[in-house]
Design an enzyme around this catalytic site. Structure first.
Site, PDB file in Angstrom:
ATOM      1  N   GLU A 182     -32.610   9.141  43.279  1.00 15.33           N
ATOM      2  CA  GLU A 182     -33.387  10.379  43.108  1.00 15.33           C
ATOM      3  C   GLU A 182     -34.584  10.367  44.047  1.00 15.33           C
ATOM      4  OE1 GLU A 182     -35.219  10.518  39.294  1.00 15.33           O
ATOM      5  OE2 GLU A 182     -36.305  12.389  39.685  1.00 15.33           O
ATOM      6  N   ASP A 192     -37.141  14.214  34.138  1.00 18.78           N
ATOM      7  CA  ASP A 192     -36.404  14.726  35.315  1.00 18.78           C
ATOM      8  C   ASP A 192     -35.290  13.767  35.698  1.00 18.78           C
ATOM      9  OD1 ASP A 192     -39.048  16.455  37.177  1.00 18.78           O
ATOM     10  OD2 ASP A 192     -37.718  17.002  35.508  1.00 18.78           O
TER      11      ASP A 192
END
Ligand code: 28F
Length: 640
Positions: free
Chosen positions: A429, A507
């Site tokens: 990520e 997230d």
């Protein structure tokens, strides 16, 4: 064993057979229950429960109670006729002793009954007995209560009457043998999922699960059977017709039950069962279902002028399955289970039986419910248009040779080895973490693909949108497998492991779930081949004087601090994201195969996996909120 020797004190033929049987099972348990990990452990429970289900299928039992004891013992009870206790004609021992101590105890089921058999299913109670430290059976029959106990499969004491009772039934209790199973801990949800599925599949059965370890209890009883199963699977989806279509065939010796409902998503979710075994590899009942569905939808559309002859659209199979949740359950007297995991139905006659039955009954149903018929055909036509769009998109991308074997995406920092078995790819990520991972990795066998934030939620997107999404295209190209039913080929995977590495915050877990949803919907075999992993970065860095340790869980951090208190100044850092680690910290804590922890993602129960993904990623907020509330306590390390 001693008491069953014959009167001149020698082993009789059946003693030898029993000895050989038990020895074989204990020597190679995996051959009988798949493995001796937690999956095989839970198989023990299913074996005994299946015997109660068979008694229900025969029309006698209506309730099954499963209990997990504080000592991890298992008790299964049904209110059937009770296992017979009369002396077995050949073996001269009570029928129940034959069933409990002889492999594949003969004659439990003749042709007319529906043995819950499969590859690993239906090996019988004797296997469970052989793999248990102790096992007891209590039978209520003929107004009496009979009892017998066994140790590691061997008779401990002869069958005896211990009381009187009017009702009938069977209770089997066992404790798995720690000489066979390294870890004996049952997972409540795993048991609950399978018992719930059995209750959906057998609408007259009431199945309860009681866990004495944490005083938890569930009761599964679905009078609506497969209709309620479809409603359960689709509770986070929006149906496009009022109620599930339900048709059942009870004549002949192959009962067929089908429940199906179209919803507004683009995913296909067809579950098939034979004798309550989830045939995840499909088989003849599935192919019969698919051919009848395609044929009936086209015929119905043409007959009702919903597709004009000069429309030049013919609905393809996949068009009639887009957004379809369906359950096909057949009961076959002599099932042939084939395939890698013995979950593919092979009996060829079943295709025709299901196909002609569905052709007839589905057409009739649509004719009797024109609004439903029209809604479904409109959905199929829109799917056909989407398919055309996807084909054009795919041709476009193929021409650019971006998706399949063409150029690899620029963002991918590939590894130098190109033997899939010896290399792995990290899906990371964010670019900053991606940068650290590229610097910190071992470039011989570790590839890095940084992901730019959230990827598309495929749960709510049609295939042509997925094909043209940049992030998705990059991932598909990097993995090299192609995408979707036609093109995906797990053998073309360019890595042995696909490791998802995201931040431990909300997230990060959202990105991880989006990736898992994408893989589940369009590359499901990656899970079946055990290719998907989740990296576990450290949560805390603890510096005391000059030595640095890392904690990966909250309680690990607490223990470390406790151990260190009084040892001088402690500097505790909570990692908010991967980007806070420098390359060699990231390497030594999360990427070095010698030190890292990675979790393999396995799908235990197909129905449940679909239910979870659609609940988490689907349209409806309500079921998601309920799911998160129920499961939030299990979530570890999430940084809100
Ligand atoms: C907790 C586990 O195993 N229940 C079972 C029965 C009932 C019969 C049966 C079982 C037929 C003759 C071989 C009774 N009366 N629960 C269970 N309930 N097995 S297993 O029969 C076994 C075969 O002996 C049963 C009449 N017919 C069948």
């Amino acid at each position: 064993m001693t008491e069953t020797m014959n009167n001149n004190n020698e082993y009789t033929a059946e003693n030898i057979q029993i000895l050989k049987g038990l020895e074989a099972v204990r020597k190679r348990p995996a051959m009988y229950i798949g493995d001796t990990t937690t999956r095989g452990l839970h198989h023990l429970v299913y074996e005994i429960v299946d015997n109660s289900v068979d008694e229900a299928l025969a029309g006698y039992a209506t309730s099954i109670k499963v209990k997990v004891g504080k000592d991890e013992s298992i008790t299964v009870e049904d209110n059937g006729r009770g296992i017979p206790v009369d002396k077995h004609p050949q073996e001269k021992i009570p029928a129940v002793e034959v069933i409990m101590t002889m492999l594949h105890a003969g004659g439990k089921f003749d042709k007319s009954s529906y043995k819950v058999s499969g590859g690993l299913h239906g090996v019988g109670a004797s296997v469970v007995n052989a793999l248990s430290e102790w096992c007891t059976v209590e039978i209520c029959r003929d107004g009496k209560v009979y009892f017998q106990s066994y140790k590691r499969g061997f008779v401990d004491k002869p069958l005896k009457v211990i009381g009187k009772r009017k009702k009938t039934g069977t209770i089997v209790k066992f404790l798995a043998d720690n000489e066979i199973f390294p870890k004996i801990t049952y997972n409540y949800d795993t048991l609950a999922q399978r018992l719930r599925e059995l209750a959906f599949l057998n609408k007259n059965l009431c199945i309860t699960l009681l866990d004495e370890r944490e005083d938890k209890r569930d009761e599964f009883h679905y009078k609506g059977g497969l209709i309620e199963f479809v409603n359960y699977l689709d509770e986070s989806r929006n149906p496009i017709h009022r109620k599930p279509i339900y048709i059942e065939k009870t004549d002949g010796d192959v009962p067929v039950e089908i429940a199906m409902q179209y919803n507004s998503t683009f995913t296909e979710n067809i579950l098939t069962y034979c004798n309550n075994v989830n045939t995840i590899e499909g088989g003849t009942h599935l192919s019969g279902f698919k051919s009848a569905l395609t044929r009936t939808m086209n015929n119905y559309a043409l007959k009702n002028n919903l597709i004009k002859p000069n429309d030049k659209i013919t609905l393809q199979g996949e068009d009639t399955r887009e957004g379809l949740t369906a359950i096909v359950s057949v009961k076959v007297p002599e099932p042939q289970f084939e395939g890698q995991t013995k979950t593919k139905l092979g009996n060829s006659e079943i295709k025709g039986i299901v196909e002609s039955f569905l052709n007839e009954k589905l057409f009739e149903y649509l004719d009797d419910n024109p609004p439903t018929g029209k809604a479904i055909i409109e959905k199929c036509k829109s799917a056909a248009r989407g398919r055309e769009a996807a084909r054009r998109a795919r041709d476009l991308t193929r021409r650019k040779s971006a998706l399949e074997s063409g150029s690899l995406p620029g963002k991918l920092a590939d590894c130098s080895i190109n033997d899939p078995e010896h290399c792995e790819i990290y899906l990371v990520e964010g670019d900053s973490a991606g940068g650290s991972a590229k610097q910190g990795r071992d470039r011989r066998f570790q590839a890095i693909l940084p992901l730019k934030g959230k990827i598309l939620n495929v749960e709510k997107a049609r295939f042509d949108k997925i094909l043209t999404n940049e992030e998705i295209k990059t991932i598909v190209t990097a993995l090299g497998t192609g995408i979707g039913d036609d093109d995906f080929n797990v053998k073309k995977l360019r890595y042995g492991k696909v490791i998802i590495m995201t931040d431990a915050d909300v997230d990060g877990s959202h990105i991880r779930t989006l990736l898992l949803t994408f893989f589940y919907r369009y590359m499901k075999e990656l899970f079946d081949y055990g290719k998907i992993f989740i990296a576990q970065p450290p949560l805390y860095r603890i510096k005391n004087k000059n030595n640095i340790t890392y904690a990966f869980e909250e309680d690990e951090k607490d223990q470390l601090l406790k151990r260190l208190n009084g040892a001088g100044k402690i500097d505790l850092q909570r990692y908010k994201g991967l980007g806070e680690m420098n390359p060699d910290q990231l390497w030594s804590t999360t990427m070095d195969p010698e030190k890292r922890t990675i979790f393999r993602v396995a799908l235990e129960n197909a129905a449940e996996a679909d239910h979870i993904f659609s609940t988490l990623m689907g349209d409806d907020v309500e079921p998601r909120r309920a799911f998160i509330e129920k499961n939030a306590k299990y979530v570890k390390n999430l940084d809100i």
